[in-house]
Write an enzyme that holds these catalytic residues in place. Structure first.
Site, short mmCIF file in Angstrom:
data_model
loop_
_atom_site.label_atom_id
_atom_site.label_comp_id
_atom_site.label_asym_id
_atom_site.label_seq_id
_atom_site.Cartn_x
_atom_site.Cartn_y
_atom_site.Cartn_z
N GLY A 12 0.77 -1.24 0.00
CA GLY A 12 0.00 0.00 0.00
C GLY A 12 0.80 1.29 0.00
CG LEU A 87 -9.18 -9.44 -15.44
CD1 LEU A 87 -7.98 -8.70 -16.03
CD2 LEU A 87 -9.52 -10.65 -16.32
CG HIS A 104 2.35 -2.82 -15.49
ND1 HIS A 104 1.94 -3.99 -14.89
CD2 HIS A 104 3.43 -3.13 -16.23
CE1 HIS A 104 2.75 -4.97 -15.28
NE2 HIS A 104 3.65 -4.48 -16.09
C1 GRF Z 1 3.45 -1.23 -7.57
O1 GRF Z 1 4.76 -1.44 -8.04
C2 GRF Z 1 2.49 -1.13 -8.72
O2 GRF Z 1 3.06 -0.71 -9.91
C3 GRF Z 1 2.02 -2.54 -8.90
O3 GRF Z 1 2.00 -3.09 -7.60
C4 GRF Z 1 2.95 -2.41 -6.78
C5 GRF Z 1 2.23 -2.01 -5.52
O4 GRF Z 1 3.12 -1.50 -4.55
N1 GRF Z 1 0.75 -2.57 -9.59
P1 GRF Z 1 2.55 -0.87 -3.21
O5 GRF Z 1 1.64 -1.90 -2.57
O6 GRF Z 1 1.80 0.37 -3.58
O7 GRF Z 1 3.74 -0.58 -2.36
#
Ligand code: GRF
Length: 195
Positions: A12, A87, A104
């Site tokens: 998070g 999804l 992403h």
């Molecule tokens: C991030 O790197 C995001 O790009 C991917 O999942 C990761 C989440 O990281 N979709 P966090 O939980 O916000 O630290």
């Protein structure tokens, strides 16, 4: 003011960066955080930030009626995925057309799609000896990591990088750009669902 729900499955850190940034903005506020993992680190962050948070099972999230009812009752206009590992099913897309964003940790269309998440992405980038990686912020549709791109930002990949060091550099990019991209999207392209 636009009301945002964040969906997160993990640590998070992006959810926290978004909530802190928008707390200083008149444009939007994070109304709630939803997670599909009872042990997700994002729940402790939500507690500290004073943001209501809710857990739904994967089946409930897929079926969607309970979480969508909650978001409707909270007047949520925009959904932001921040490390959400499922999804998005059709009922979500129908309830929030062009109103679900994702981030992403790579430069799509490279290194995206099913199975390309977390360290799998960074390991693949390093295995291919890429000189550059980055992030893609995009609208969500029925496919993984697909949908109109809103922002891409890049960073170097160093010869000494490990998946962890690269992930750290990517996270810094994410924490800077994701909150700003959300604010930009709200200001310039998002007709409000709830006035
Ligand atoms: C991030 O790197 C995001 O790009 C991917 O999942 C990761 C989440 O990281 N979709 P966090 O939980 O916000 O630290």
């Amino acid at each position: 003011m636009t009301s945002i729900a964040i969906l997160a499955s993990g640590n998070g850190s992006n959810a926290e960066a978004i909530a802190r940034y928008l707390a200083q903005s008149p444009l939007a506020q994070v109304a709630c955080i939803l997670t599909n993992r009872p042990d997700a680190g994002v729940r402790a962050r939500a507690e500290r930030l004073g943001i209501p948070h809710y857990y739904y099972s994967n089946a409930e999230m897929r079926e969607a009626s309970a979480p969508l009812e909650l978001l409707g009752s909270l007047g949520v206009d925009l959904i932001v995925l921040a490390g959400y590992m499922n999804l998005i099913s059709q009922p979500w897309l129908e309830a929030y057309p062009a109103r679900i964003l994702n981030i992403h940790p790579a430069l799509l269309p490279g290194y995206g799609g099913k199975g390309m998440y977390g360290h799998h992405v960074h390991e693949a980038v390093l295995a291919n000896r890429e000189a550059t990686s980055g992030i893609t912020i995009h609208l969500v549709d029925e496919h993984y990591d697909h949908g109109r791109y809103l922002v891409q930002a890049s960073c170097p990949v160093l010869p000494t990088d490990t998946p962890d060091t690269l992930a750290g550099r990517i996270h810094q990019l994410e924490h800077h750009h994701y909150p700003r991209a959300i604010a930009y999207y709200i200001e310039h392209e998002l007709p409000l669902l709830c006035l």
